[in-house]
Design a protein around this motif. Structure first.
Motif, PDB file in Angstrom:
ATOM      1  N   ALA A 283       0.728  -1.061   0.034  1.00  0.00           N
ATOM      2  CA  ALA A 283       0.097  -0.080   0.215  1.00  0.00           C
ATOM      3  C   ALA A 283       0.649   1.332  -0.050  1.00  0.00           C
ATOM      4  O   ALA A 283       1.981   1.023   0.482  1.00  0.00           O
ATOM      5  N   PRO A 284       0.177   2.436  -0.389  1.00  0.00           N
ATOM      6  CA  PRO A 284       1.037   3.743  -0.261  1.00  0.00           C
ATOM      7  C   PRO A 284       1.163   3.896   1.382  1.00  0.00           C
ATOM      8  O   PRO A 284       0.607   3.339   2.104  1.00  0.00           O
ATOM      9  N   PRO A 285       2.257   4.472   1.533  1.00  0.00           N
ATOM     10  CA  PRO A 285       2.910   4.510   2.890  1.00  0.00           C
ATOM     11  C   PRO A 285       1.803   5.303   3.733  1.00  0.00           C
ATOM     12  O   PRO A 285       1.487   6.171   3.395  1.00  0.00           O
TER      13      PRO A 285
ATOM     14  N   SER B 260      -1.055  -7.357  -1.361  1.00  0.00           N
ATOM     15  CA  SER B 260      -2.014  -6.187  -0.940  1.00  0.00           C
ATOM     16  C   SER B 260      -1.496  -4.899  -1.633  1.00  0.00           C
ATOM     17  O   SER B 260      -0.276  -4.609  -1.754  1.00  0.00           O
ATOM     18  N   ASP B 261      -2.407  -4.231  -2.082  1.00  0.00           N
ATOM     19  CA  ASP B 261      -2.134  -2.842  -2.616  1.00  0.00           C
ATOM     20  C   ASP B 261      -3.005  -1.734  -1.730  1.00  0.00           C
ATOM     21  O   ASP B 261      -2.884  -0.466  -2.073  1.00  0.00           O
ATOM     22  N   ALA B 262      -3.452  -2.058  -0.695  1.00  0.00           N
ATOM     23  CA  ALA B 262      -4.346  -1.366   0.108  1.00  0.00           C
ATOM     24  C   ALA B 262      -4.234  -1.458   1.718  1.00  0.00           C
ATOM     25  O   ALA B 262      -4.291  -2.345   2.288  1.00  0.00           O
ATOM     26  N   MET B 263      -3.985  -0.326   2.253  1.00  0.00           N
ATOM     27  CA  MET B 263      -3.934  -0.313   3.970  1.00  0.00           C
ATOM     28  C   MET B 263      -4.523   1.022   4.405  1.00  0.00           C
ATOM     29  O   MET B 263      -4.419   2.109   3.832  1.00  0.00           O
TER      30      MET B 263
ATOM     31  N   GLY C 225      -9.398   2.961  15.020  1.00  0.00           N
ATOM     32  CA  GLY C 225      -8.100   2.216  15.693  1.00  0.00           C
ATOM     33  C   GLY C 225      -7.450   1.126  15.095  1.00  0.00           C
ATOM     34  O   GLY C 225      -6.615   0.553  15.708  1.00  0.00           O
ATOM     35  N   LYS C 226      -7.661   0.891  13.721  1.00  0.00           N
ATOM     36  CA  LYS C 226      -7.117  -0.526  13.325  1.00  0.00           C
ATOM     37  C   LYS C 226      -6.586  -0.015  11.826  1.00  0.00           C
ATOM     38  O   LYS C 226      -6.952   1.097  11.232  1.00  0.00           O
ATOM     39  N   TYR C 227      -5.760  -0.867  11.473  1.00  0.00           N
ATOM     40  CA  TYR C 227      -5.236  -0.892  10.073  1.00  0.00           C
ATOM     41  C   TYR C 227      -6.174  -1.977   9.347  1.00  0.00           C
ATOM     42  O   TYR C 227      -6.052  -3.266   9.688  1.00  0.00           O
ATOM     43  N   TYR C 228      -6.843  -1.361   8.196  1.00  0.00           N
ATOM     44  CA  TYR C 228      -7.635  -2.416   7.336  1.00  0.00           C
ATOM     45  C   TYR C 228      -6.598  -2.920   6.233  1.00  0.00           C
ATOM     46  O   TYR C 228      -6.318  -1.829   5.416  1.00  0.00           O
TER      47      TYR C 228
END
Length: 297
Positions: free
Chosen positions: A191-193, A257-260, A265-268
């Motif tokens: 994912a993008p940072p 993965s390409d997405a975060m 309160g979480k990272y999806y």
């Protein structure tokens, strides 16, 4: 403590639809961005002609997505004869930028487009023309007055820099495969940072040299002001193929993965599974911060 993502119980979230000719065989690697309370997903799909196109889906909770019947981004140049692949989305200066891979008999090239609504796209074309390249992701802000982008000249992860988002220079490798690690063949950005108080949190994929290469996910942390500098890197993968639908499929043994996305309160983390499905795994932000502080590998 070793970080591990938790798979969502409703996985997989999206799968092929047989009556849609453009996504009847494979639905996989996706970009997701949260904007104005909605999760916007742009995903890669292939039908009977095996040309990659991108579909659009939207969600209010990040889990249950409604998808369009027709693709929203399709091949449009000689660089894209075989398809448009592996999108990543970054909101930058009020506009949404899409980094993707153009694939044709001429090779694989990083390309870019931008939009304000996910349906009307301004194409910026191939932005690094002279070398096979992929796994591009744009930082969400300038660093030292320049735009920054990840890319991958196999087998390493690189950065590139630009004054205008069109001409990219100063290619520098920041990390490569580790000889005895789970990422010993090649690596690339996921994912993008995401910017944190500790540094740039980077999701990346690592590939192990197994009889059929195995794709897993890990984290890196980069210095905020000098993103060439890797502060920390996962010693163990945070997600690896374990479910049947991650091990068997169009390309076996893959979580990619390409997405975060930050949410409640979480990272999806959205990922393609064996190039067949789209799935979701999550982790509490505080667990990641504990790892950054030194409490785990």
């Amino acid at each position: 403590m070793v970080l591990k993502l938790e798979r969502h119980p409703l996985n997989p979230l999206l799968s092929p639809i047989s009556r849609h000719h453009w996504e009847s065989r494979f639905v996989f690697n996706c970009a997701v961005i949260k904007r104005q309370g909605l999760f916007h997903m742009l995903y890669r799909a292939q039908g009977e002609d095996m040309v990659s196109r991108m579909g659009y889906a939207v969600s209010t909770d990040g889990v249950r997505f409604n998808r369009m019947e027709n693709p929203v981004f399709t091949p449009a140049s000689q660089w894209e004869l075989y398809g448009v692949e592996d999108p990543r989305l970054t909101e930058l200066e009020g506009r949404i930028y899409l980094q993707y891979t153009a694939y044709s008999p001429r090779g694989v090239r990083i390309s870019m487009a931008s939009t304000e609504n996910f349906f009307q796209w301004e194409r910026h074309g191939v932005i690094i023309p002279d070398v096979d390249n992929k796994d591009a992701a744009l930082f969400a802000e300038k660093i030292a007055e320049r735009y920054v982008m990840f890319h991958r000249i196999e087998p390493d992860m690189y950065l590139a820099f630009s004054e205008d988002l069109r001409k990219w220079t100063d290619f520098v490798s920041i990390a490569g495969p580790r000889k005895d690690g789970w990422d010993n063949l090649k690596i690339g950005v996921g994912a993008p940072p995401i910017k944190t108080e500790f540094g740039w949190l980077v999701l990346y994929h690592g590939v192990e040299n197994t009889p059929r290469p195995t794709y897993r996910l890990g984290f890196m942390l980069l210095d905020l002001e000098n993103p060439h500098r890797v502060l920390k890197r996962s010693q163990e993968p945070i997600l690896e193929p374990e479910e049947e639908w991650e091990i068997f499929g169009g390309v076996p043994n893959v979580v990619f993965s390409d997405a975060m996305v930050e949410h409640e309160g979480k990272y999806y983390i959205y990922y393609g599974a064996a190039d067949n499905h789209i799935a979701l795994a999550t982790i509490e932000k505080e667990k990641v911060f504990d790892w950054i502080r030194g409490m785990g590998g």
